[in-house]
Motif scaffolding. Sequence first.
Motif, PDB file in Angstrom:
ATOM      1  N   SER A 148       0.970  -1.008  -0.075  1.00  0.00           N
ATOM      2  CA  SER A 148       0.376  -0.050  -0.077  1.00  0.00           C
ATOM      3  C   SER A 148       1.028   1.658   0.023  1.00  0.00           C
ATOM      4  O   SER A 148       2.149   0.488   0.491  1.00  0.00           O
ATOM      5  CB  SER A 148      -0.816   0.136   1.207  1.00  0.00           C
ATOM      6  OG  SER A 148      -0.401   0.140   2.136  1.00  0.00           O
ATOM      7  N   GLU A 149      -0.297   2.821  -0.223  1.00  0.00           N
ATOM      8  CA  GLU A 149       1.211   3.869  -0.339  1.00  0.00           C
ATOM      9  C   GLU A 149       2.111   3.691   1.364  1.00  0.00           C
ATOM     10  O   GLU A 149       2.771   4.695   1.886  1.00  0.00           O
ATOM     11  CB  GLU A 149      -0.186   4.684  -0.800  1.00  0.00           C
ATOM     12  CG  GLU A 149       0.865   5.900  -0.028  1.00  0.00           C
ATOM     13  CD  GLU A 149      -0.341   7.520  -0.884  1.00  0.00           C
ATOM     14  OE1 GLU A 149       0.420   8.259  -0.530  1.00  0.00           O
ATOM     15  OE2 GLU A 149      -1.245   6.864  -1.349  1.00  0.00           O
ATOM     16  N   ILE A 150       1.242   3.422   2.123  1.00  0.00           N
ATOM     17  CA  ILE A 150       1.739   3.392   3.650  1.00  0.00           C
ATOM     18  C   ILE A 150       2.912   2.348   3.768  1.00  0.00           C
ATOM     19  O   ILE A 150       3.795   3.281   4.211  1.00  0.00           O
ATOM     20  CB  ILE A 150       0.584   2.905   4.881  1.00  0.00           C
ATOM     21  CG1 ILE A 150      -0.750   4.728   4.521  1.00  0.00           C
ATOM     22  CG2 ILE A 150       1.480   2.749   6.268  1.00  0.00           C
ATOM     23  CD1 ILE A 150      -1.913   3.573   5.976  1.00  0.00           C
ATOM     24  N   HIS A 151       2.791   1.205   3.159  1.00  0.00           N
ATOM     25  CA  HIS A 151       3.563   0.594   3.088  1.00  0.00           C
ATOM     26  C   HIS A 151       5.232   1.724   2.491  1.00  0.00           C
ATOM     27  O   HIS A 151       6.155   1.419   3.076  1.00  0.00           O
ATOM     28  CB  HIS A 151       4.267  -0.535   2.326  1.00  0.00           C
ATOM     29  CG  HIS A 151       2.622  -1.191   3.250  1.00  0.00           C
ATOM     30  ND1 HIS A 151       1.733  -2.742   2.323  1.00  0.00           N
ATOM     31  CD2 HIS A 151       2.196  -1.958   4.426  1.00  0.00           C
ATOM     32  CE1 HIS A 151       0.791  -3.047   3.326  1.00  0.00           C
ATOM     33  NE2 HIS A 151       1.243  -2.607   4.780  1.00  0.00           N
ATOM     34  N   LEU A 152       5.201   1.231   1.292  1.00  0.00           N
ATOM     35  CA  LEU A 152       6.077   2.205   0.577  1.00  0.00           C
ATOM     36  C   LEU A 152       6.028   3.745   1.138  1.00  0.00           C
ATOM     37  O   LEU A 152       7.959   4.005   1.578  1.00  0.00           O
ATOM     38  CB  LEU A 152       5.906   2.803  -1.573  1.00  0.00           C
ATOM     39  CG  LEU A 152       5.211   1.193  -1.497  1.00  0.00           C
ATOM     40  CD1 LEU A 152       3.581   1.795  -3.064  1.00  0.00           C
ATOM     41  CD2 LEU A 152       6.107   1.024  -2.497  1.00  0.00           C
ATOM     42  N   GLU A 153       5.634   4.409   1.835  1.00  0.00           N
ATOM     43  CA  GLU A 153       6.151   5.302   2.123  1.00  0.00           C
ATOM     44  C   GLU A 153       6.843   5.027   3.494  1.00  0.00           C
ATOM     45  O   GLU A 153       8.089   6.026   4.223  1.00  0.00           O
ATOM     46  CB  GLU A 153       4.703   6.364   3.128  1.00  0.00           C
ATOM     47  CG  GLU A 153       4.210   7.013   1.945  1.00  0.00           C
ATOM     48  CD  GLU A 153       2.910   7.587   2.248  1.00  0.00           C
ATOM     49  OE1 GLU A 153       2.289   7.761   3.577  1.00  0.00           O
ATOM     50  OE2 GLU A 153       2.642   9.081   1.289  1.00  0.00           O
ATOM     51  N   ASN A 154       6.293   4.159   4.730  1.00  0.00           N
ATOM     52  CA  ASN A 154       7.053   3.684   5.579  1.00  0.00           C
ATOM     53  C   ASN A 154       8.792   2.828   5.257  1.00  0.00           C
ATOM     54  O   ASN A 154       9.781   3.473   5.895  1.00  0.00           O
ATOM     55  CB  ASN A 154       6.767   3.002   6.875  1.00  0.00           C
ATOM     56  CG  ASN A 154       5.775   3.340   6.893  1.00  0.00           C
ATOM     57  OD1 ASN A 154       5.360   4.524   7.798  1.00  0.00           O
ATOM     58  ND2 ASN A 154       4.381   2.303   7.892  1.00  0.00           N
ATOM     59  N   MET A 155       8.522   2.039   4.109  1.00  0.00           N
ATOM     60  CA  MET A 155       9.415   1.918   3.862  1.00  0.00           C
ATOM     61  C   MET A 155      11.245   2.794   2.941  1.00  0.00           C
ATOM     62  O   MET A 155      12.018   3.556   3.432  1.00  0.00           O
ATOM     63  CB  MET A 155       9.924   0.536   2.384  1.00  0.00           C
ATOM     64  CG  MET A 155       9.370  -0.303   3.356  1.00  0.00           C
ATOM     65  SD  MET A 155       8.763  -2.254   1.317  1.00  0.00           S
ATOM     66  CE  MET A 155       7.782  -1.200   0.758  1.00  0.00           C
TER      67      MET A 155
END
Length: 210
Positions: A148-155
Amino acid sequence: MSQDQFSKTVTLAMTGASGAQYGLRLLQCLLAADCRVWLLLSDAARVVIDTETDCQLPGGGEAEVEAFLAARYGAREGQLKLFGKRDWFSPVASGTGAPASMVICPASGGTLSAIACGASNNLIERAADVALKERRQLVLVPREAPYSEIHLENMLKLTRMGATVLPASPGFYQRPATVEDLVDFVVARLLDQLGLDQALLPRWGEEGGQ
């Protein structure tokens, strides 16, 4: 037993993402490489290990699980230590005691989020926070699809902080014949990141590695 009697000390954490096979195989390889391992298991990781693998952990406390894993993977005395999720006096909880390298394999999306915002609600999150603040090696192995966008932002945030994100995405150029071959592809990349010799996968340009 002193650190001098081991080649390297590594903190290995396993969380509740699918892919327990990666973490257990990495543990086996680290012990075989004569590394001392500080092991951290989340409650969800124990459930996933029992669900996905033939490694059925005993239901007791840390000492019982530690003894089981040490016997299963042939650890020497003092080579493997399992810490509880609230063991704030463990070496990994402080910059003065934590080793130079930490791997979270597999790393759940929730763990990535907690580390990215500095939550430190349990020992895994605190140990990762220590690695980041001390500018030490932190390798994260997410196993999720799709991101998700959240996963990508956190990574992205964690990468900018200095962590290495190494997804559990095995390659196929080595023509894997078994599930174990696919697991070994990712574990070999992790051992490379840790600067440890490995014979699981030929490096690109070597015989057998294209």
